[in-house]
Design a protein around this motif. Structure first.
Motif, PDB file in Angstrom:
ATOM      1  N   SER A   1     -13.224   8.859  -7.300  1.00 51.16           N
ATOM      2  CA  SER A   1     -12.603   8.806  -5.982  1.00 51.16           C
ATOM      3  C   SER A   1     -13.432   7.967  -5.006  1.00 51.16           C
ATOM      4  O   SER A   1     -12.898   7.372  -4.086  1.00 51.16           O
TER       5      SER A   1
ATOM      6  N   GLN B   1     -12.767   0.863  -1.869  1.00 49.04           N
ATOM      7  CA  GLN B   1     -11.924  -0.324  -2.028  1.00 49.04           C
ATOM      8  C   GLN B   1     -10.744  -0.310  -1.066  1.00 49.04           C
ATOM      9  O   GLN B   1     -10.400  -1.342  -0.470  1.00 49.04           O
ATOM     10  N   VAL B   2     -10.093   0.852  -0.919  1.00 48.96           N
ATOM     11  CA  VAL B   2      -8.923   0.919  -0.039  1.00 48.96           C
ATOM     12  C   VAL B   2      -9.373   1.075   1.416  1.00 48.96           C
ATOM     13  O   VAL B   2      -8.801   0.478   2.320  1.00 48.96           O
TER      14      VAL B   2
ATOM     15  N   ILE C   1      -6.471   8.947  -8.724  1.00 45.64           N
ATOM     16  CA  ILE C   1      -7.334   8.153  -9.621  1.00 45.64           C
ATOM     17  C   ILE C   1      -8.413   9.048 -10.231  1.00 45.64           C
ATOM     18  O   ILE C   1      -8.732   8.947 -11.416  1.00 45.64           O
TER      19      ILE C   1
ATOM     20  N   TYR D   1       0.335   5.143  -5.428  1.00 46.44           N
ATOM     21  CA  TYR D   1      -0.216   4.254  -6.454  1.00 46.44           C
ATOM     22  C   TYR D   1       0.892   3.391  -7.052  1.00 46.44           C
ATOM     23  O   TYR D   1       0.730   2.184  -7.217  1.00 46.44           O
TER      24      TYR D   1
ATOM     25  N   VAL E   1     -12.241   4.411  -5.013  1.00 47.75           N
ATOM     26  CA  VAL E   1     -10.964   4.241  -4.324  1.00 47.75           C
ATOM     27  C   VAL E   1     -11.183   4.264  -2.819  1.00 47.75           C
ATOM     28  O   VAL E   1     -10.673   3.422  -2.076  1.00 47.75           O
ATOM     29  N   ASP E   2     -11.995   5.230  -2.382  1.00 48.24           N
ATOM     30  CA  ASP E   2     -12.237   5.367  -0.950  1.00 48.24           C
ATOM     31  C   ASP E   2     -12.867   4.092  -0.398  1.00 48.24           C
ATOM     32  O   ASP E   2     -12.518   3.627   0.688  1.00 48.24           O
TER      33      ASP E   2
ATOM     34  N   CYS F   1      -0.303  -0.165  -6.154  1.00 48.27           N
ATOM     35  CA  CYS F   1      -1.385  -0.557  -7.063  1.00 48.27           C
ATOM     36  C   CYS F   1      -0.906  -0.873  -8.470  1.00 48.27           C
ATOM     37  O   CYS F   1      -1.559  -1.640  -9.195  1.00 48.27           O
TER      38      CYS F   1
ATOM     39  N   LEU G   1      -4.607   8.945  -2.810  1.00 48.22           N
ATOM     40  CA  LEU G   1      -4.794   7.946  -3.867  1.00 48.22           C
ATOM     41  C   LEU G   1      -6.047   8.266  -4.682  1.00 48.22           C
ATOM     42  O   LEU G   1      -6.042   8.226  -5.912  1.00 48.22           O
ATOM     43  N   ALA G   2      -7.119   8.607  -3.961  1.00 47.29           N
ATOM     44  CA  ALA G   2      -8.392   8.909  -4.623  1.00 47.29           C
ATOM     45  C   ALA G   2      -8.236  10.117  -5.532  1.00 47.29           C
ATOM     46  O   ALA G   2      -8.770  10.142  -6.650  1.00 47.29           O
TER      47      ALA G   2
ATOM     48  N   LEU H   1      -8.563   1.782 -14.152  1.00 51.77           N
ATOM     49  CA  LEU H   1      -9.134   2.634 -13.103  1.00 51.77           C
ATOM     50  C   LEU H   1      -9.531   3.994 -13.651  1.00 51.77           C
ATOM     51  O   LEU H   1      -9.889   4.886 -12.885  1.00 51.77           O
TER      52      LEU H   1
END
Lengths: 350, 269
Positions: B82, B88-89, B122, B56, B85-86, B60, B118-119, B77
């Motif tokens: 999650s 968008q990324v 966040i 992150y 995030v899953d 980000c 990442l998820a 955010l």
């Protein structure tokens, strides 16, 4: 092409004269007349004409075969048969074969007719001079005399009873039309001013057919609702939902700029008519960050965070808002009908 | 004690007192703080959060802030969950290459493991929609007809009736749903990415999302037949009309010009 080349400027009139022999010497812009007729190969050579005839007949025969192919493919292919054809992809066998055969049948008729006209029909140039539109004085005089004769013979001037009753009869006939027109349907009366919403009607989720609770509606979500008691199986469902359709969104209360909108909302849950006020398209292209709603028909844009006022496009009014609250059981309910007619403006709307 | 009080005006006395006070509060906190969670979580989850935080910070934080609190360049955010995030990324939308009306989808540069880390990070900032499991989004056995009804009620106004996408205001648009995976479809409905409204389970239950995914796969899948031949983007009368006017009428005009340009005379002039 050589005869059409621009000659030297000073020799223009004389050149034209000697070449065509029709123009007057003094007039440089004289009508040159038609160019001399030139024959086609089919006019000279009978074998070429036969060839053309065979080509035309072949095209017409092809058209006949294509029509037979059309009927055959209609009979042969099941309607749901899908085949792979490069470069079209997976297409319906029926549609493809019907389209190709019918296209070929029509094209061959056209191509045959064009080829026939170009190679075999007479192509002699013909001039057909215009004549004046006005009739000759003799014809005019005869028409007027015939008319006067007719009027005298019918005695319409001498027998006013017949004349007057005839005018009366002709004038009365359209009245029957007026009576029929009146019967075209009942007047809408106050229908356009009211919808199916009224005080105490719960908001029913269109997806689940269940009443909505305020906690179901998340910020940034979009939900569609119908009034309690309206079922999709109802005979009049389509007519009714055309006025009752409701769009529910939730906006953070501090983001709502319009005071009345906030007052008519429930903790930021706002309910607006889904019918565009321009020409009545269903409008629900909602952008959850800008709170804009776009109409796909004519791009009218409404700001749902500011009383759904029109910010772009041809719509004349803001979207009507439905005042909502929560009943004893914790479900969202309407606190009355829309305060103004939904949908496009009409004559009596004011 | 006399000695100590004698030094109370020493220049470093304040520092010493401060240090003592800090040590005391810290010690007391360590002694009384609820120990349970922090200690028991010495597992894969906290490792993932740790790794996710590193990713992150690199990818980000410049827009979303060092703690996911958001800046003028990017939204907070906290609480997006999650699943967001899953999506968008995973679709390559984030990290965004530039600000603008809408962030387009592009090639994803993270592995699924990195996306999960990442998820996890966040998700640790605040509760939000959780990445769905295959059982949740798999359209196996779903009702395609019902899905079509739901799609036309909720989605078709922006995404077109077969999910080809469409224009919105000020340069924004509803993207085409061609080739979007079942999981990403589910996550988009759940989280409402960018300007798309969300369709949470409370108003659109999991089963209905499955029906919608099944419908999209049946009308916009790899093997979806186009019975009429060229679909022309599936956009409806606009592209079809344009094709008819340009290529249909154009070829008629071309044929007419060709016919008229070729004389039938024996002697070409």
């Amino acid at each position: 092409m050589s005869s059409q080349e621009i000659p030297e400027a000073e020799s223009l009139p004389n050149e034209q004269d000697t070449k065509h022999g029709t123009a007057v010497a003094e007039n440089p812009f004289a009508d040159p007349g038609l160019p001399p007729h030139k024959p086609r190969i089919q006019d000279i050579d009978e074998r070429a004409a036969k060839r053309s005839e065979r080509t035309v007949a072949l095209l017409f025969t092809l058209s006949m075969l294509a029509t037979i192919g059309f009927i055959a493919s209609f009979v042969i292919f099941p309607v749901d048969k899908i085949i792979y054809v490069w470069p079209l992809g997976h297409v319906s066998a029926t549609n493809l074969s019907l389209g190709l055969t019918m296209g070929l049948a029509l094209f061959c008729i056209g191509a045959g007719a064009v080829h026939w006209a170009r190679t075999l029909m007479s192509d002699e140039e013909m001039a057909d001079d215009r004549h004046a539109i006005e009739a000759t004085p003799e014809v005019k005089a005869k028409v007027m005399a015939d008319f006067a004769d007719g009027a005298r013979e019918s005695a319409i001037g001498r027998r006013p009873l017949i004349r007057n009753t005839m005018f009366g009869a002709l004038a009365m006939v359209p009245l029957s039309g007026l009576v029929l027109l009146r019967e075209l349907g009942p007047l809408p009366e106050k229908k356009l001013f009211h919808t199916g919403w009224s005080k105490g009607k719960q908001l029913i989720n269109m997806n689940t057919n269940e009443p909505l609770r305020p906690e179901d509606v998340a910020v940034g979500s979009l939900t569609f609702a119908k009034p309690e008691g309206l079922e999709e199986s109802d005979h009049e469902f389509n007519n009714k939902i055309a006025k009752d359709a409701l769009m529910i969104v939730r906006i953070q209360p501090e983001d709502i700029k319009d005071k009345r909108e906030l007052e008519w909302s429930h903790e930021g849950i706002v309910a607006f008519s889904k019918i565009c006020t321009h020409v009545g398209c269903p409008i629900s292209l909602y952008e959850q960050q800008t709170h804009h709603v776009l109409c796909p028909c004519h791009q009218s844009t409404f700001d749902l965070s500011d009383g759904a006022r029109v910010i772009f496009g041809p719509a004349g009014h803001a979207l009507p808002q439905l005042r909502i609250g929560v009943n004893d059981e914790g479900f969202l309910e309407a606190l009355g009908d829309f305060s103004e007619p939904v949908g496009p403006a009409f004559w009596e709307r004011g | 004690m006399k000695k100590l009080s004698a030094r109370r005006r020493h220049p470093l006395a304040a520092v010493v007192v401060l240090l003592l006070a800090l040590a005391a509060t810290g010690g007391l906190y360590a002694a009384f703080a609820p120990a349970g969670k922090a200690q028991a979580d010495e597992t894969a989850q906290s490792l993932a959060i740790e790794e996710g935080k590193k990713l992150y910070t690199v990818g980000c934080a410049s827009c979303h802030g060092t703690g996911g609190q958001g800046t003028t360049d990017g939204p907070s955010l906290v609480g997006v969950g999650s699943a967001a995030v899953d999506f968008q990324v995973g679709t390559g939308r984030m990290p965004a290459q530039q600000p603008g009306a809408q962030v387009p989808k592009k090639k994803n540069i993270y592995s699924q493991a990195e996306i999960d880390q990442l998820a996890a990070y966040i998700a640790s900032l605040g509760a939000g929609p959780i990445t769905p499991t295959e059982k949740q989004y798999s359209p196996e056995g779903a009702d395609i007809a019902k899905g079509g009804e739901l799609f036309r009620t909720n989605c078709a106004q922006c995404h077109n009736f077969t999910g080809e996408g469409g224009a919105l205001t000020h340069g924004k648009y509803a993207p085409s749903l061609d080739g979007v995976s079942d999981k990403h479809l589910y996550e988009a409905m759940q989280t409402g990415p960018q300007n798309m409204p969300s369709f949470p389970d409370t108003t659109m239950p999991e089963k209905e999302k499955k029906d919608i995914i099944a419908y999209i796969n049946s009308v916009n899948g790899e093997e979806t037949p186009t019975p009429g031949g060229f679909a022309l983007g599936g956009l409806g009368p606009v592209s079809e009309g344009l094709f008819g006017w340009i290529f249909g009428l154009g070829s008629l005009i071309a044929v007419a010009v060709w016919v008229a340009a070729h004389t039938a005379k024996a002697k070409k002039s």
